[in-house]
Design a protein around this motif. Structure first.
Motif, PDB file in Angstrom:
ATOM      1  N   GLY A 182      -2.718 -37.916  17.747  1.00  0.00           N
ATOM      2  CA  GLY A 182      -3.749 -38.278  16.783  1.00  0.00           C
ATOM      3  C   GLY A 182      -4.443 -39.576  17.148  1.00  0.00           C
ATOM      4  N   PHE A 183      -3.665 -40.568  17.561  1.00  0.00           N
ATOM      5  CA  PHE A 183      -4.269 -41.819  18.006  1.00  0.00           C
ATOM      6  C   PHE A 183      -5.245 -41.560  19.161  1.00  0.00           C
ATOM      7  CE2 PHE A 183      -0.179 -44.279  16.656  1.00  0.00           C
ATOM      8  CZ  PHE A 183      -0.639 -44.360  15.356  1.00  0.00           C
ATOM      9  N   MET A 184      -4.809 -40.715  20.110  1.00  0.00           N
ATOM     10  CA  MET A 184      -5.651 -40.439  21.267  1.00  0.00           C
ATOM     11  C   MET A 184      -6.921 -39.693  20.874  1.00  0.00           C
ATOM     12  SD  MET A 184      -6.001 -41.115  24.423  1.00  0.00           S
ATOM     13  CE  MET A 184      -4.388 -41.563  25.063  1.00  0.00           C
ATOM     14  N   ASP A 185      -6.853 -38.883  19.810  1.00  0.00           N
ATOM     15  CA  ASP A 185      -8.059 -38.204  19.334  1.00  0.00           C
ATOM     16  C   ASP A 185      -9.132 -39.210  18.927  1.00  0.00           C
ATOM     17  OD1 ASP A 185      -6.952 -35.702  19.728  1.00  0.00           O
ATOM     18  OD2 ASP A 185      -6.289 -35.466  17.647  1.00  0.00           O
ATOM     19  N   ALA A 186      -8.707 -40.390  18.485  1.00  0.00           N
ATOM     20  CA  ALA A 186      -9.664 -41.448  18.145  1.00  0.00           C
ATOM     21  C   ALA A 186     -10.039 -42.275  19.363  1.00  0.00           C
ATOM     22  CB  ALA A 186      -9.088 -42.355  17.059  1.00  0.00           C
ATOM     23  N   VAL A 187      -9.093 -42.487  20.260  1.00  0.00           N
ATOM     24  CA  VAL A 187      -9.323 -43.347  21.420  1.00  0.00           C
ATOM     25  C   VAL A 187     -10.278 -42.691  22.424  1.00  0.00           C
ATOM     26  CG1 VAL A 187      -8.203 -44.301  23.482  1.00  0.00           C
ATOM     27  CG2 VAL A 187      -7.153 -44.613  21.234  1.00  0.00           C
ATOM     28  N   GLU A 188     -10.053 -41.431  22.720  1.00  0.00           N
ATOM     29  CA  GLU A 188     -10.768 -40.791  23.828  1.00  0.00           C
ATOM     30  C   GLU A 188     -12.292 -40.803  23.672  1.00  0.00           C
ATOM     31  OE1 GLU A 188     -10.551 -36.715  26.527  1.00  0.00           O
ATOM     32  OE2 GLU A 188      -9.144 -37.023  24.869  1.00  0.00           O
ATOM     33  N   PRO A 189     -12.847 -40.430  22.514  1.00  0.00           N
ATOM     34  CA  PRO A 189     -14.310 -40.414  22.432  1.00  0.00           C
ATOM     35  C   PRO A 189     -14.968 -41.792  22.459  1.00  0.00           C
ATOM     36  CG  PRO A 189     -13.342 -39.887  20.297  1.00  0.00           C
ATOM     37  CD  PRO A 189     -12.231 -39.900  21.291  1.00  0.00           C
ATOM     38  N   ARG A 190     -14.187 -42.848  22.352  1.00  0.00           N
ATOM     39  CA  ARG A 190     -14.726 -44.212  22.393  1.00  0.00           C
ATOM     40  C   ARG A 190     -14.595 -44.832  23.785  1.00  0.00           C
ATOM     41  NH1 ARG A 190     -13.041 -42.859  17.444  1.00  0.00           N
ATOM     42  NH2 ARG A 190     -14.123 -43.730  15.616  1.00  0.00           N
ATOM     43  N   THR A 191     -14.194 -44.018  24.768  1.00  0.00           N
ATOM     44  CA  THR A 191     -14.027 -44.477  26.144  1.00  0.00           C
ATOM     45  C   THR A 191     -15.364 -44.454  26.876  1.00  0.00           C
ATOM     46  OG1 THR A 191     -11.830 -43.439  26.112  1.00  0.00           O
ATOM     47  CG2 THR A 191     -12.663 -44.127  28.245  1.00  0.00           C
ATOM     48  N   LEU A 192     -15.567 -45.407  27.776  1.00  0.00           N
ATOM     49  CA  LEU A 192     -16.761 -45.423  28.613  1.00  0.00           C
ATOM     50  C   LEU A 192     -16.906 -44.086  29.339  1.00  0.00           C
ATOM     51  CD1 LEU A 192     -19.096 -47.103  29.985  1.00  0.00           C
ATOM     52  CD2 LEU A 192     -17.418 -47.635  31.780  1.00  0.00           C
ATOM     53  N   ALA A 193     -18.082 -43.511  29.315  1.00  0.00           N
ATOM     54  CA  ALA A 193     -18.321 -42.216  29.956  1.00  0.00           C
ATOM     55  C   ALA A 193     -18.389 -42.387  31.471  1.00  0.00           C
ATOM     56  CB  ALA A 193     -19.608 -41.597  29.439  1.00  0.00           C
ATOM     57  N   LEU A 194     -17.462 -41.735  32.180  1.00  0.00           N
ATOM     58  CA  LEU A 194     -17.430 -41.765  33.638  1.00  0.00           C
ATOM     59  C   LEU A 194     -17.543 -40.340  34.170  1.00  0.00           C
ATOM     60  CD1 LEU A 194     -14.488 -44.283  34.234  1.00  0.00           C
ATOM     61  CD2 LEU A 194     -16.934 -44.748  34.443  1.00  0.00           C
ATOM     62  N   SER A 195     -18.156 -40.203  35.325  1.00  0.00           N
ATOM     63  CA  SER A 195     -18.300 -38.887  35.949  1.00  0.00           C
ATOM     64  C   SER A 195     -17.981 -39.016  37.426  1.00  0.00           C
ATOM     65  CB  SER A 195     -19.727 -38.353  35.752  1.00  0.00           C
ATOM     66  OG  SER A 195     -19.878 -37.085  36.379  1.00  0.00           O
ATOM     67  N   ALA A 196     -16.908 -38.364  37.860  1.00  0.00           N
ATOM     68  CA  ALA A 196     -16.497 -38.423  39.256  1.00  0.00           C
ATOM     69  C   ALA A 196     -17.109 -37.257  40.032  1.00  0.00           C
ATOM     70  CB  ALA A 196     -14.976 -38.380  39.357  1.00  0.00           C
ATOM     71  N   PRO A 197     -17.345 -37.418  41.331  1.00  0.00           N
ATOM     72  CA  PRO A 197     -17.941 -36.348  42.131  1.00  0.00           C
ATOM     73  C   PRO A 197     -16.997 -35.177  42.396  1.00  0.00           C
ATOM     74  CG  PRO A 197     -17.373 -38.215  43.514  1.00  0.00           C
ATOM     75  CD  PRO A 197     -17.157 -38.653  42.105  1.00  0.00           C
ATOM     76  N   ALA A 198     -15.714 -35.371  42.150  1.00  0.00           N
ATOM     77  CA  ALA A 198     -14.706 -34.316  42.312  1.00  0.00           C
ATOM     78  C   ALA A 198     -13.549 -34.669  41.397  1.00  0.00           C
ATOM     79  CB  ALA A 198     -14.245 -34.238  43.771  1.00  0.00           C
ATOM     80  N   ALA A 199     -12.562 -33.787  41.329  1.00  0.00           N
ATOM     81  CA  ALA A 199     -11.408 -34.059  40.473  1.00  0.00           C
ATOM     82  C   ALA A 199     -10.761 -35.380  40.863  1.00  0.00           C
ATOM     83  CB  ALA A 199     -10.398 -32.917  40.587  1.00  0.00           C
ATOM     84  N   ALA A 200     -10.659 -36.290  39.900  1.00  0.00           N
ATOM     85  CA  ALA A 200     -10.178 -37.641  40.172  1.00  0.00           C
ATOM     86  C   ALA A 200      -8.685 -37.760  39.864  1.00  0.00           C
ATOM     87  CB  ALA A 200     -10.968 -38.651  39.342  1.00  0.00           C
ATOM     88  N   VAL A 201      -8.116 -38.872  40.284  1.00  0.00           N
ATOM     89  CA  VAL A 201      -6.762 -39.264  39.885  1.00  0.00           C
ATOM     90  C   VAL A 201      -6.878 -40.618  39.200  1.00  0.00           C
ATOM     91  CG1 VAL A 201      -4.474 -39.986  40.660  1.00  0.00           C
ATOM     92  CG2 VAL A 201      -5.548 -37.961  41.667  1.00  0.00           C
ATOM     93  N   VAL A 202      -6.251 -40.742  38.037  1.00  0.00           N
ATOM     94  CA  VAL A 202      -6.308 -41.971  37.244  1.00  0.00           C
ATOM     95  C   VAL A 202      -4.947 -42.649  37.266  1.00  0.00           C
ATOM     96  CG1 VAL A 202      -6.683 -42.930  34.949  1.00  0.00           C
ATOM     97  CG2 VAL A 202      -8.139 -41.065  35.764  1.00  0.00           C
ATOM     98  N   LEU A 203      -4.940 -43.927  37.642  1.00  0.00           N
ATOM     99  CA  LEU A 203      -3.712 -44.716  37.735  1.00  0.00           C
ATOM    100  C   LEU A 203      -3.794 -45.881  36.757  1.00  0.00           C
ATOM    101  CD1 LEU A 203      -3.403 -44.928  41.650  1.00  0.00           C
ATOM    102  CD2 LEU A 203      -2.328 -43.255  40.125  1.00  0.00           C
ATOM    103  N   PRO A 204      -3.063 -45.830  35.636  1.00  0.00           N
ATOM    104  CA  PRO A 204      -3.073 -46.948  34.690  1.00  0.00           C
ATOM    105  C   PRO A 204      -2.133 -48.050  35.156  1.00  0.00           C
ATOM    106  CG  PRO A 204      -1.698 -45.166  33.859  1.00  0.00           C
ATOM    107  CD  PRO A 204      -2.239 -44.705  35.179  1.00  0.00           C
ATOM    108  N   SER A 205      -2.679 -49.238  35.365  1.00  0.00           N
ATOM    109  CA  SER A 205      -1.905 -50.332  35.945  1.00  0.00           C
ATOM    110  C   SER A 205      -1.878 -51.506  34.974  1.00  0.00           C
ATOM    111  CB  SER A 205      -2.533 -50.753  37.283  1.00  0.00           C
ATOM    112  OG  SER A 205      -1.845 -51.834  37.853  1.00  0.00           O
ATOM    113  N   TYR A 206      -0.790 -51.599  34.181  1.00  0.00           N
ATOM    114  CA  TYR A 206      -0.747 -52.593  33.105  1.00  0.00           C
ATOM    115  C   TYR A 206       0.444 -53.546  33.195  1.00  0.00           C
ATOM    116  CZ  TYR A 206      -4.661 -50.356  30.939  1.00  0.00           C
ATOM    117  OH  TYR A 206      -5.932 -49.880  30.713  1.00  0.00           O
ATOM    118  N   ASN A 207       1.326 -53.357  34.155  1.00  0.00           N
ATOM    119  CA  ASN A 207       2.514 -54.216  34.210  1.00  0.00           C
ATOM    120  C   ASN A 207       2.485 -55.197  35.366  1.00  0.00           C
ATOM    121  OD1 ASN A 207       3.266 -52.133  32.312  1.00  0.00           O
ATOM    122  ND2 ASN A 207       5.352 -52.913  32.476  1.00  0.00           N
ATOM    123  N   GLY A 208       2.020 -54.769  36.519  1.00  0.00           N
ATOM    124  CA  GLY A 208       1.969 -55.666  37.662  1.00  0.00           C
ATOM    125  C   GLY A 208       3.323 -55.878  38.306  1.00  0.00           C
TER     126      GLY A 208
END
Length: 310
Positions: free
Chosen positions: A66-92
């Motif tokens: 449910g939280f993500m249902d609110a988060v996702e539509p407020r994300t910056l719109a990005l369009s990749a030229p092919a199927a992308a891979v997303v790496l969330p890097s928050y710890n370092g």
């Protein structure tokens, strides 16, 4: 059917009854609550109450959805030229080199658009952004910047402040309260590029089950693993379990069991974990002067196979 209350007080009464007495929200209630938080329609006091209550209670997979249902539509719109891979890097990196950029580079040289997102700086850790900068790789502040990097065949780093400003603001509550809140989990689950394969990592074993349920409920195509110091990259010394989800279903054929037994020897990793030292190590690995860590190579192969299932 849920009816939205005029304030979030009714939600706080449900989730704020302590670990044993708290009740979970429905998916619709969680969506409404998160939308109000992200849109700035609650007071600072209410934000603090939400963060503390959820820290004590813990979020359910349905609440996360449910939280993500609110988060996702407020994300910056990005369009990749092919199927992308997303790496969330928050710890370092704290004790080991941050090799998230190495994984990004291995994927990029296979023609994969790669987005690494997170915080640019951390006073106690070495961030992927700092390693990207030391390598001379691009950081994007908008969709055009990401598109240019992908067109040039480069992985790109994007700060969360650019990708999702309101979610970044929710994460910054930690500096005030000293505690994480569901925003930290949501950032690591963010489907930042439509149609991308997400790498989802956890630091504590108990999260493996709840995150698996979330990926199933939301029909995600993702790779779930226990990350290295909270980063979305396999431990260079020993392969963790790699759980591959295709449209929400665990794919046993693509998934990999954790490396078992006692290692006869540990692969040598350079002692330097600062941005310049890590960048030097990554350059040497990409040039073949140092061996690529086998667990990271294996993770890369699984991700390439997952892209073929989209």
């Amino acid at each position: 059917m849920d009816t939205a209350p005029p304030t979030i007080a009714p939600y706080l009464r449900e989730i704020g009854r302590g670990k044993e007495g708290a009740r979970s929200l429905s998916r619709a209630q969680a969506t409404d609550l998160m939308a109000r938080l992200l849109d700035g329609r609650v007071s600072d006091l209410e934000k603090g109450g939400f963060a503390l209550a959820m820290r004590i209670k813990g979020e359910t997979p349905e609440e996360l959805a449910g939280f993500m249902d609110a988060v996702e539509p407020r994300t910056l719109a990005l369009s990749a030229p092919a199927a992308a891979v997303v790496l969330p890097s928050y710890n370092g990196a704290r004790k080991l080199p941050n090799l998230t950029p190495l994984l990004a580079a291995l994927l990029a040289r296979e023609g994969v658009p790669v987005l690494v997102h997170g915080f640019a700086e951390d006073p106690t850790r070495v961030t992927s952004a700092q390693v990207f900068d030391a390598l001379g790789w691009p950081t994007a502040g908008d969709a055009d910047g990401a598109a240019r990097a992908w067109a040039a065949g480069q992985p790109v780093f994007m700060p969360l402040e650019a990708l999702h400003p309101s979610l970044a603001a929710l994460l910054k509550l930690r500096a005030v309260l000293g505690l994480r809140n569901p925003g930290h989990t949501l950032a690591k689950l963010l489907p930042a590029v439509p149609g991308a394969v997400r790498v989802v990592n956890h630091t504590h074993p108990e999260y493996a089950l709840s995150l698996s349920e979330f990926l199933g409920q939301t029909g995600a195509t993702a790779l779930l693993l226990r990350g290295t110091e909270g980063e979305p990259v396999a431990d260079a010394r020993r392969l963790p379990a790699l759980k591959a989800f295709v449209r929400g279903r665990l794919d046993d054929a693509l998934s990999v069991e954790a490396q078992g037994g006692t290692l006869a020897s540990l692969p040598e990793l350079p002692p330097e974990i600062d941005p310049a030292g890590t960048a030097h190590t990554i350059r040497r690995m990409l040039a073949g002067e140092l061996p690529l860590p086998a667990p990271i190579e294996r993770q890369c192969r699984v991700l390439l196979a997952l892209r073929q299932r989209i």
